[in-house]
Enzyme design. Structure first.
Site, short mmCIF file in Angstrom:
data_model
loop_
_atom_site.label_atom_id
_atom_site.label_comp_id
_atom_site.label_asym_id
_atom_site.label_seq_id
_atom_site.Cartn_x
_atom_site.Cartn_y
_atom_site.Cartn_z
CB SER A 38 -4.06 4.75 -7.56
OG SER A 38 -2.98 4.34 -6.75
CG ASP A 88 -4.95 1.27 0.64
OD1 ASP A 88 -3.81 1.74 0.72
OD2 ASP A 88 -5.77 1.58 -0.25
CG HIS A 114 -4.63 4.23 -2.42
ND1 HIS A 114 -4.31 2.88 -2.43
CD2 HIS A 114 -4.26 4.71 -3.63
CE1 HIS A 114 -3.80 2.55 -3.61
NE2 HIS A 114 -3.74 3.65 -4.35
#
Length: 396
Positions: free
Chosen positions: A135, A371, A374
């Site tokens: 990702s 998070d 990312h």
């Protein structure tokens, strides 16, 4: 002068000599195939400067600092709504600050060319580019599409999204930029209902990217995942099935399978190959607050500014030891986009709780849900792509 001050001055002088040595060494190396690395990164707690990607330029573009620049960001998330995943769209999902958007990467001894989406398309006319990996590769793919789209807002485009393959086409230039999800790069097969990670097999995935003109690979984070995040039930190596093994040993076996495939199947006269180094995480505030002040947060939540200076005080990712070793042994090594150190300085650039992937209950729990892996878009991946742009078209 006190002994502490003398020691501090010596440390500062030593750091300056180290940086000067790196720049002078990079200037002298003439072959684009050689990659040199610092030797002291095998210990998890030791810090490593960016690897020296040797090329014809004297620009040490992965060594530098973050400087404030009011002309940033290079696009707005509101102008790229169909491309940016909710997971990365921090402004849409309530991030209250915006200073993290106002930083530009400044290499130590040169200027990076400003990203120009129109020139990118003209140089890539009639060609295809693919990001392959996890990702973080998707994070970079979406960033690049947004950067280019903002430069040619009237251009005809077409997008198709799916698993494992997504593609964005700039029809007026016959340019396609795609993303292929392969978080381990090597194959995963279903055997009697179980997911088997094949550490020595890659042909299934490789068929998807074989014909691209430019390839950008990444892998790293998924090798450490456990429990519900683990992407396999068994590993297979040398005909033997394993319920588990040392994750860095497994990563090295898988990455060597990828490296052997690249060396054997890629014609470097027609295909450019890049490898994105490990994207860091920021879940342990003591790493970046060590020796300064007491950490006031439990992860990246609430961080609003980069770390100053050129080095990160915390641990360097274990996965880079594997990347170093494998790429060094390749006959046709890829260009290493060594973004790890410059990204480690950006503790402020993660989605944290401002992600569309989180429920209201999760957003109310920064400790358990933030998070810090990312990156927001616009944000840090735009700098990755500016460096990629410089390496691809300017041979920096």
């Amino acid at each position: 002068m006190s002994p502490a001050c003398i020691q501090s001055s010596c440390n500062l002088l030593a750091s300056c000599f180290v940086v000067l040595f790196l720049v002078l060494l990079q200037t002298k190396i003439a072959t684009s195939a050689l990659i040199m690395s610092m030797r002291n990164h095998h210990n998890h707690h030791q810090h490593r400067m960016p690897m020296l990607q040797a090329n014809q330029s004297s620009c040490a573009m992965f060594v530098g600092t973050w400087v404030r620049d009011e002309s940033y960001p290079l696009y707005q998330s509101s102008n790229c709504p169909t491309i940016i995943d909710a997971q990365f769209n921090c402004q849409m999902y309530g991030r209250p600050d915006s200073d993290y958007l106002k930083y530009r990467w400044q290499p130590l001894n040169c200027e990076l060319p400003r990203f120009n989406g129109l020139e990118f398309l003209r140089n890539m006319k009639g060609k295809s580019m693919m990001f392959v990996g996890d990702s973080l590769g998707r994070n970079q793919w979406e960033s690049l599409v947004c950067l280019i789209s903002s430069s040619v807002p009237q251009s005809s485009t077409k997008m198709s999204r799916g698993l494992p393959f997504s593609i964005f086409k700039f029809l007026d230039y016959d340019v396609s930029i795609s993303y292929y999800k392969a978080p381990y790069l090597v194959d995963i097969d279903l055997v009697q209902g179980k997911r088997v990670l094949k550490l020595e097999e890659i042909s299934g995935n490789a068929n998807a990217w074989r014909n691209a003109d430019v390839l950008v690979f990444d892998t790293g984070h998924w090798w450490n995942h456990q429990g519900s995040l683990q992407g396999w039930d068994y590993m297979e190596s040398g005909g033997t099935y394993y319920q588990d093994m040392d994750r860095m040993v497994a990563m090295e076996r898988g990455l060597r399978t990828w490296a052997n495939w690249v060396d054997s199947n890629i014609d470097t006269t027609r295909t450019r190959v890049f490898f994105q180094s490990i994207s860091p995480t920021h879940y342990i505030p003591s790493e970046w607050s060590a020796g300064t002040t007491t950490a006031t947060t439990t992860n990246c939540y609430g961080e609003t500014a980069p770390i100053s200076g050129m080095t990160y005080p915390g641990a360097y990712p274990d996965q880079m030891r594997v990347v170093d070793a494998v790429i060094r042994d390749m006959h046709h090594p890829p260009y290493l986009l060594d973004i790890t150190m410059l990204s480690e300085l950006r503790k402020d650039a993660h989605p944290s709780i401002y992600s569309g992937d989180l429920s209201p209950q999760q957003r109310a729990d920064p400790v358990g849900s933030a998070d810090c892996s990312h990156w927001c878009l616009p944000g840090l991946p735009d700098t990755w792509n500016q460096l990629f742009y410089a390496a691809l078209f300017f041979q920096l």
